[in-house]
Write an enzyme that holds these catalytic residues in place. Structure first.
Site, PDB file in Angstrom:
ATOM      1  N   VAL A   1       0.864  -1.189   0.000  1.00 15.33           N
ATOM      2  CA  VAL A   1       0.000   0.000   0.000  1.00 15.33           C
ATOM      3  C   VAL A   1       0.894   1.232   0.000  1.00 15.33           C
ATOM      4  CG1 VAL A   1      -1.845   1.210   1.240  1.00 15.33           C
ATOM      5  CG2 VAL A   1      -1.599  -1.249   1.538  1.00 15.33           C
ATOM      6  N   HIS A   2       0.768   2.081  -1.005  1.00 10.97           N
ATOM      7  CA  HIS A   2       1.565   3.315  -0.963  1.00 10.97           C
ATOM      8  C   HIS A   2       0.881   4.519  -1.585  1.00 10.97           C
ATOM      9  CE1 HIS A   2       2.404   2.458  -5.168  1.00 10.97           C
ATOM     10  NE2 HIS A   2       2.907   3.672  -5.277  1.00 10.97           N
ATOM     11  N   ARG A   3      -0.264   4.312  -2.260  1.00  7.37           N
ATOM     12  CA  ARG A   3      -0.946   5.446  -2.917  1.00  7.37           C
ATOM     13  C   ARG A   3      -1.464   6.440  -1.884  1.00  7.37           C
ATOM     14  NH1 ARG A   3      -0.020   5.596  -8.296  1.00  7.37           N
ATOM     15  NH2 ARG A   3       0.117   3.442  -8.937  1.00  7.37           N
TER      16      ARG A   3
ATOM     17  N   ARG B   1       6.527   5.976   2.990  1.00  5.12           N
ATOM     18  CA  ARG B   1       5.366   6.844   3.163  1.00  5.12           C
ATOM     19  C   ARG B   1       4.339   6.176   4.089  1.00  5.12           C
ATOM     20  NH1 ARG B   1       1.708  10.174   0.252  1.00  5.12           N
ATOM     21  NH2 ARG B   1       2.835  10.307  -1.699  1.00  5.12           N
TER      22      ARG B   1
ATOM     23  N   ASP C   1      -2.083  -1.559  -4.233  1.00  6.42           N
ATOM     24  CA  ASP C   1      -2.583  -0.387  -4.961  1.00  6.42           C
ATOM     25  C   ASP C   1      -1.534   0.080  -5.980  1.00  6.42           C
ATOM     26  OD1 ASP C   1      -0.673   0.781  -3.301  1.00  6.42           O
ATOM     27  OD2 ASP C   1      -2.101   2.004  -2.172  1.00  6.42           O
TER      28      ASP C   1
END
Ligand code: UD1
Length: 361
Positions: A207-209, A240, A278
């Site tokens: 998950v990074h969006r 992030r 994502d």
């Protein structure tokens, strides 16, 4: 002798993978290339590892911009890139990849200096302008001279926006990368040293969006869904996401590990039951490696991967995440499908050939 010299601007993880293939093809075609790294990704695990393991040519310049707001990061890249490009003599062409702030900054600076722009991975659209990447794609495509499209849909998107000149269906350079590096990954990476699970006994999640990480309730819903799968979840963590997690305690079944290089990621993915992500790149890699994918978004630029249920869009709803996994296990999902059908020439060779024409033109 080419009339123009090629300068490539990279800066973020997936761009190093794409450059690994295109730079190789350029070298085969006898085309010299200068590489500028914006410094958007700078941690060793986010940058250096890719240059080491994929034999990507070392950047000739590192602009060292680091992180910041979109405007600050893009602005810093523009300012420093302009200075470097101005120091080159003679006519240039500027190559950019994908849809990051580095791509956008490279395109704007090149356009203002009057250099033709090569956009590799042109024509992708999510039709969601809340995504920073969508803005980056639209602007970059609009300014580009040579638009190398990975899929037929990408060519159609550009045509529907009035862009046909300079548009070429080259195929996907990431497909070349997966094909090229999958065997090396299998040979060189020891799964036992990465994770305490046997092949086929875990799923992978990334998950990074911004849409998922920057809204705390959304991020928590995703973790809740992953925690309910009833199978170990291995999650290489983007910095992030780590920063956004703060003191949130993830479910016990989610094993968070440091970000991985490309080879380790390919190996981890290829032995997973499924992947929850994502990332655009992972959706495609899962498809090519025949691993079922559950996309933690409401839309995808890679609609081809939805064929045959290989990819499912579930957003961040925990029940939908759980149901998607149930569907995969119920189906005993090990179906086979055809790999992307592309032109017979590999995508990176096609890109290099078009670049050669542009430089000579
Ligand atoms: C960027 C791209 C995204 C791409 C992704 C690939 C944009 C708008 N987004 O997102 O399209 O899918 O790269 O990974 O360009 N950070 C570190 N170390 C690093 C890099 C980043 O700690 O080496 C942290 C910083 O806190 C930074 C945050 O990660 O603020 C986000 O990094 P940034 O480059 O802004 O965007 P990505 O989320 O990586």
């Amino acid at each position: 002798m080419p009339h123009r010299r090629l300068v490539t601007v990279v800066g973020a993880r997936p761009q190093f993978v794409k450059a690994a293939m295109v730079s190789r093809a350029l070298a085969r075609a006898g085309i010299a290339e200068r590489v500028i790294h914006s410094g958007q990704h700078y941690d060793a695990a986010m940058s250096q590892v890719f240059f080491e393991e994929l034999d990507v040519p070392r950047p000739d310049y590192d602009l060292g911009v680091g992180s910041g707001s979109h405007a600050a990061q893009t602005g810093r890249i523009m300012e420093r890139l302009e200075e470097v490009l101005r120091s080159f003599r003679g006519p240039l062409a500027i190559q950019v990849y994908g849809d990051t702030n580095t791509t956008l900054a490279g395109a704007i600076v090149a356009a203002k200096l009057g250099h033709p722009i090569v956009h590799v991975e042109a024509g992708l659209r999510s039709f969601n302008r809340a995504m920073p990447e969508e803005i980056n794609r639209i602007v970059t495509d609009r300014l580009s001279t040579l638009l190398c499209c990975p899929t037929e849909n990408a060519v159609r998107h550009l045509a529907s926006e009035g862009m046909v000149e300079g548009v070429h269906l080259t195929g996907d350079v990431m497909y070349d990368a997966t094909r090229h590096f999958a065997a090396r990954a299998d040979e060189r990476v020891d799964l036992e040293r990465l994770i305490p699970f046997a092949p086929g006994e875990y799923v992978v999640a990334t998950v990074h969006r911004a849409e998922n990480t920057d809204d705390a309730p959304t991020l928590k819903r995703i973790f809740a869904g992953l925690g309910r799968l009833g199978v170990p979840v291995v999650m290489p963590l983007h910095p992030r996401t780590r920063a956004r997690l703060g003191d949130f305690v993830p479910p016990e079944t989610v094993l968070m590990i440091d970000p991985l290089g490309y080879l380790a990621m390919l190996k981890l993915l290829s032995h997973a039951q499924a992947v929850f992500t994502d990332s655009g790149g992972l959706q495609k890699e899962a498809f090519w490696l025949q691993v079922p994918c559950v996309t933690l978004r409401r839309e995808t630029e890679w609609t081809e991967t939805l064929a045959g249920g290989w990819n499912q869009l579930v957003g961040s709803d925990p029940a939908a995440i759980r149901e998607a996994y149930q569907g995969i296990t119920d189906a005993g999902k090990a179906p086979r499908h055809a790999f992307f059908a592309g032109p017979t020439e590999s995508a990176s060779n096609a890109v290099a050939r078009h670049i050669g024409d542009l430089l000579r033109g």
